[in-house]
Design a protein around this motif. Structure first.
Motif, PDB file in Angstrom:
ATOM      1  N   GLU A   1       0.937  -1.313   0.055  1.00 38.94           N
ATOM      2  CA  GLU A   1      -0.029   0.009   0.075  1.00 38.94           C
ATOM      3  C   GLU A   1       0.895   1.233   0.128  1.00 38.94           C
ATOM      4  O   GLU A   1       2.011   1.268   0.673  1.00 38.94           O
ATOM      5  CB  GLU A   1      -1.136  -0.035   1.260  1.00 38.94           C
ATOM      6  CG  GLU A   1      -1.918   1.283   1.135  1.00 38.94           C
ATOM      7  CD  GLU A   1      -2.669   1.211   2.573  1.00 38.94           C
ATOM      8  OE1 GLU A   1      -3.954   0.189   2.481  1.00 38.94           O
ATOM      9  OE2 GLU A   1      -2.795   1.671   3.240  1.00 38.94           O
ATOM     10  N   ILE A   2       0.448   2.228  -0.933  1.00 35.07           N
ATOM     11  CA  ILE A   2       1.070   3.427  -0.940  1.00 35.07           C
ATOM     12  C   ILE A   2       0.227   4.641  -0.863  1.00 35.07           C
ATOM     13  O   ILE A   2      -0.881   4.409  -1.635  1.00 35.07           O
ATOM     14  CB  ILE A   2       2.301   3.454  -2.101  1.00 35.07           C
ATOM     15  CG1 ILE A   2       1.629   3.547  -3.517  1.00 35.07           C
ATOM     16  CG2 ILE A   2       3.045   2.656  -1.884  1.00 35.07           C
ATOM     17  CD1 ILE A   2       2.456   3.930  -4.396  1.00 35.07           C
ATOM     18  N   GLU A   3       0.681   5.841  -0.512  1.00 37.42           N
ATOM     19  CA  GLU A   3      -0.017   6.932  -0.410  1.00 37.42           C
ATOM     20  C   GLU A   3       0.226   7.855  -1.589  1.00 37.42           C
ATOM     21  O   GLU A   3       1.381   7.939  -1.935  1.00 37.42           O
ATOM     22  CB  GLU A   3       0.115   7.722   0.888  1.00 37.42           C
ATOM     23  CG  GLU A   3      -0.989   9.107   0.757  1.00 37.42           C
ATOM     24  CD  GLU A   3      -1.072   9.708   2.117  1.00 37.42           C
ATOM     25  OE1 GLU A   3      -1.475  10.810   2.459  1.00 37.42           O
ATOM     26  OE2 GLU A   3      -0.657   8.957   3.062  1.00 37.42           O
TER      27      GLU A   3
ATOM     28  N   GLU B   1      -4.990   9.892  -2.231  1.00 39.67           N
ATOM     29  CA  GLU B   1      -5.687   8.590  -2.317  1.00 39.67           C
ATOM     30  C   GLU B   1      -4.342   7.724  -1.803  1.00 39.67           C
ATOM     31  O   GLU B   1      -3.109   7.747  -2.098  1.00 39.67           O
ATOM     32  CB  GLU B   1      -6.144   8.092  -3.594  1.00 39.67           C
ATOM     33  CG  GLU B   1      -7.639   8.683  -4.033  1.00 39.67           C
ATOM     34  CD  GLU B   1      -8.281   8.081  -5.156  1.00 39.67           C
ATOM     35  OE1 GLU B   1      -9.352   7.987  -5.235  1.00 39.67           O
ATOM     36  OE2 GLU B   1      -7.452   7.879  -6.249  1.00 39.67           O
ATOM     37  N   LYS B   2      -5.062   6.293  -1.213  1.00 37.09           N
ATOM     38  CA  LYS B   2      -4.132   5.436  -1.011  1.00 37.09           C
ATOM     39  C   LYS B   2      -4.403   4.225  -2.172  1.00 37.09           C
ATOM     40  O   LYS B   2      -5.235   4.210  -2.526  1.00 37.09           O
ATOM     41  CB  LYS B   2      -4.197   4.753   0.494  1.00 37.09           C
ATOM     42  CG  LYS B   2      -3.671   5.650   1.293  1.00 37.09           C
ATOM     43  CD  LYS B   2      -3.574   5.111   2.669  1.00 37.09           C
ATOM     44  CE  LYS B   2      -3.257   5.907   3.814  1.00 37.09           C
ATOM     45  NZ  LYS B   2      -3.564   5.495   4.948  1.00 37.09           N
TER      46      LYS B   2
ATOM     47  N   GLU C   1      -8.389   3.453  -3.473  1.00 34.98           N
ATOM     48  CA  GLU C   1      -8.837   3.199  -2.067  1.00 34.98           C
ATOM     49  C   GLU C   1     -10.291   2.842  -2.167  1.00 34.98           C
ATOM     50  O   GLU C   1     -10.926   2.155  -1.074  1.00 34.98           O
ATOM     51  CB  GLU C   1      -8.454   4.259  -0.960  1.00 34.98           C
ATOM     52  CG  GLU C   1      -9.088   5.713  -1.527  1.00 34.98           C
ATOM     53  CD  GLU C   1      -8.628   6.946  -0.571  1.00 34.98           C
ATOM     54  OE1 GLU C   1      -7.451   6.520   0.231  1.00 34.98           O
ATOM     55  OE2 GLU C   1      -9.495   7.769  -0.316  1.00 34.98           O
TER      56      GLU C   1
ATOM     57  N   LYS D   1      -3.398   0.133  -3.496  1.00 36.22           N
ATOM     58  CA  LYS D   1      -2.807  -1.082  -3.116  1.00 36.22           C
ATOM     59  C   LYS D   1      -2.181  -1.825  -4.443  1.00 36.22           C
ATOM     60  O   LYS D   1      -3.115  -1.801  -5.146  1.00 36.22           O
ATOM     61  CB  LYS D   1      -3.926  -1.932  -2.385  1.00 36.22           C
ATOM     62  CG  LYS D   1      -3.259  -3.285  -1.887  1.00 36.22           C
ATOM     63  CD  LYS D   1      -4.441  -4.202  -1.079  1.00 36.22           C
ATOM     64  CE  LYS D   1      -4.432  -3.347   0.332  1.00 36.22           C
ATOM     65  NZ  LYS D   1      -5.352  -4.064   1.196  1.00 36.22           N
TER      66      LYS D   1
END
Length: 138
Positions: A7-9, A72-73, A97, A75
């Protein structure tokens, strides 16, 4: 089959003037997913490089489905789509997300000697990697 998740922002610098993630940044995220998958299997790509072996991309396919925006995040899901002892094809799904599919893709890699780009057999040179990849491929 193992599916790795990272997961990254989304950072502002990754977007264009429309506030949408610039298309080339998905390639970087795919690399992050690949690195996470390799780590999940108990290996480090940097250790391979220390032995004079690199793994360039030889083919790439990416399909954009829906935009991702700043703040947003996401995945990144990564798996081994195929592996034959010489070539590895990684598969990717990137979801926003809202769990909406944003990008799908594949990257094909061949391990080569850094000094001359001659392919090597992963099976022979890295038997532990070979065994793990055989177990985890689709």
């Amino acid at each position: 089959m193992h599916i790795s998740e990272k997961e990254i922002e989304v950072r502002y610098a990754e977007t264009d003037q429309m506030g949408v993630v610039y298309h080339a940044n998905y390639l970087i995220w795919m690399e992050l997913g690949r690195t996470k998958l390799i780590e999940d299997l108990g290996f480090r790509y940097a250790d391979m490089e220390k032995q004079g072996i690199i793994s360039p991309v030889v083919d790439l396919e990416i399909s954009y489905k829906s935009p991702v925006r700043y703040g947003e995040k996401v995945k990144i899901k990564t798996w081994i789509e195929s592996y034959d002892g010489l070539r590895v094809v990684y598969g990717y799904d990137i979801h926003n997300e809202s769990i909406q599919l944003s990008v799908t893709g594949f990257s094909k890699h061949v391990c080569v000697k850094k000094e001359n780009f001659r392919p090597i057999s992963i099976k022979k040179r890295f038997p532990d990697w070979h065994e793990a990849y055989e177990k985890m491929k689709k």
